[in-house]
Design an enzyme around this catalytic site. Sequence first.
Site, PDB file in Angstrom:
ATOM      1  N   GLY A  45      -4.096 -29.244 -25.738  1.00  0.00           N
ATOM      2  CA  GLY A  45      -5.347 -28.711 -25.191  1.00  0.00           C
ATOM      3  C   GLY A  45      -6.381 -29.726 -24.744  1.00  0.00           C
ATOM      4  N   GLU A  99     -10.959 -32.899 -29.760  1.00  0.00           N
ATOM      5  CA  GLU A  99     -10.431 -31.529 -29.713  1.00  0.00           C
ATOM      6  C   GLU A  99     -10.968 -30.798 -28.492  1.00  0.00           C
ATOM      7  OE1 GLU A  99      -8.310 -29.598 -30.728  1.00  0.00           O
ATOM      8  OE2 GLU A  99      -8.056 -29.476 -32.886  1.00  0.00           O
ATOM      9  N   ASP A 100     -10.191 -29.857 -27.989  1.00  0.00           N
ATOM     10  CA  ASP A 100     -10.675 -28.985 -26.925  1.00  0.00           C
ATOM     11  C   ASP A 100     -11.609 -27.924 -27.502  1.00  0.00           C
ATOM     12  OD1 ASP A 100      -8.607 -27.855 -28.384  1.00  0.00           O
ATOM     13  OD2 ASP A 100      -7.524 -27.065 -26.659  1.00  0.00           O
ATOM     14  N   ASP A 103     -11.976 -23.374 -33.577  1.00  0.00           N
ATOM     15  CA  ASP A 103     -12.126 -21.920 -33.750  1.00  0.00           C
ATOM     16  C   ASP A 103     -12.387 -21.616 -35.226  1.00  0.00           C
ATOM     17  OD1 ASP A 103     -11.925 -19.199 -33.745  1.00  0.00           O
ATOM     18  OD2 ASP A 103      -9.918 -19.085 -32.900  1.00  0.00           O
ATOM     19  N   LYS A 131     -16.408 -22.429 -31.659  1.00  0.00           N
ATOM     20  CA  LYS A 131     -16.665 -20.997 -31.824  1.00  0.00           C
ATOM     21  C   LYS A 131     -17.494 -20.730 -33.076  1.00  0.00           C
ATOM     22  CE  LYS A 131     -12.641 -19.303 -29.335  1.00  0.00           C
ATOM     23  NZ  LYS A 131     -11.498 -18.370 -29.349  1.00  0.00           N
ATOM     24  N   PHE A 152     -12.347 -15.647 -26.070  1.00  0.00           N
ATOM     25  CA  PHE A 152     -11.097 -16.361 -25.864  1.00  0.00           C
ATOM     26  C   PHE A 152     -11.159 -17.000 -24.482  1.00  0.00           C
ATOM     27  CE2 PHE A 152      -6.721 -16.971 -24.547  1.00  0.00           C
ATOM     28  CZ  PHE A 152      -6.260 -17.703 -25.632  1.00  0.00           C
ATOM     29  N   VAL A 153     -10.959 -18.298 -24.421  1.00  0.00           N
ATOM     30  CA  VAL A 153     -11.148 -19.026 -23.160  1.00  0.00           C
ATOM     31  C   VAL A 153      -9.884 -19.775 -22.736  1.00  0.00           C
ATOM     32  CG1 VAL A 153     -13.657 -19.283 -23.380  1.00  0.00           C
ATOM     33  CG2 VAL A 153     -12.161 -20.963 -24.462  1.00  0.00           C
ATOM     34  N   ASP A 159      -5.158 -23.004 -22.958  1.00  0.00           N
ATOM     35  CA  ASP A 159      -4.135 -22.110 -22.409  1.00  0.00           C
ATOM     36  C   ASP A 159      -4.129 -20.734 -23.034  1.00  0.00           C
ATOM     37  OD1 ASP A 159      -3.082 -23.038 -25.004  1.00  0.00           O
ATOM     38  OD2 ASP A 159      -1.285 -21.964 -24.388  1.00  0.00           O
TER      39      ASP A 159
END
Length: 179
Positions: A45, A99-100, A103, A131, A152-153, A159
Amino acid sequence: MKIKNLEFKKFITASKIEEKVAELAARINLDYKNQSPVFLPILNGSFMFAADLMKEIKIPSKISFVKISSYSGTSSTGQLKTLIGHDESLFNQNIIIVEDIVDSGLTLENIISELRSLGTKSVEAISLLRKSGARVKNIDVKYVGFELDSEFVVGYGLDYEGYGRNNKDIYKMIETDRI
Ligand code: IMP
């Protein structure tokens, strides 16, 4: 935009991302001035974020891509694997995990404790997105680009079932099944 069964709409534009990346890099350039950090981007990611971030890092530093996977579909599975692929000795190094998105924070917490057990000097994290779950749990991310709720992105490396990573903008899922 449609990916498989889901609809997405544009959420964070490429130019907003570019501005944010420059801002985060400037902070790291200052904070790590004489510390030669080792950046550890978590694949897959973070590949786009890491590439753009590194172009703005002006201090001496190394980069080593690593891999871990805990996710399938649109919710966390909680199944964790260990870090693989770091080609540098991390002993006594100042590590910045890239990190992307954070969550639940489970992935990051596990990576941090694994890195600490390797005798690193310091471990911090940068994430383009965070998040609300991770905020509530007070997961320690020193550098955060954008704060989200629970959207959710996809896009900019992120992805949905393997698709959507190649978009330069970030899209969020349209929740058509909720009233
Ligand atoms: P965590 O362990 O719950 O913090 O999950 C972190 C990982 O889940 C991220 O590195 C992503 O790979 C994935 N992930 C979490 N939220 C999203 C999302 O909205 N879109 C795509 N991947 C996500």
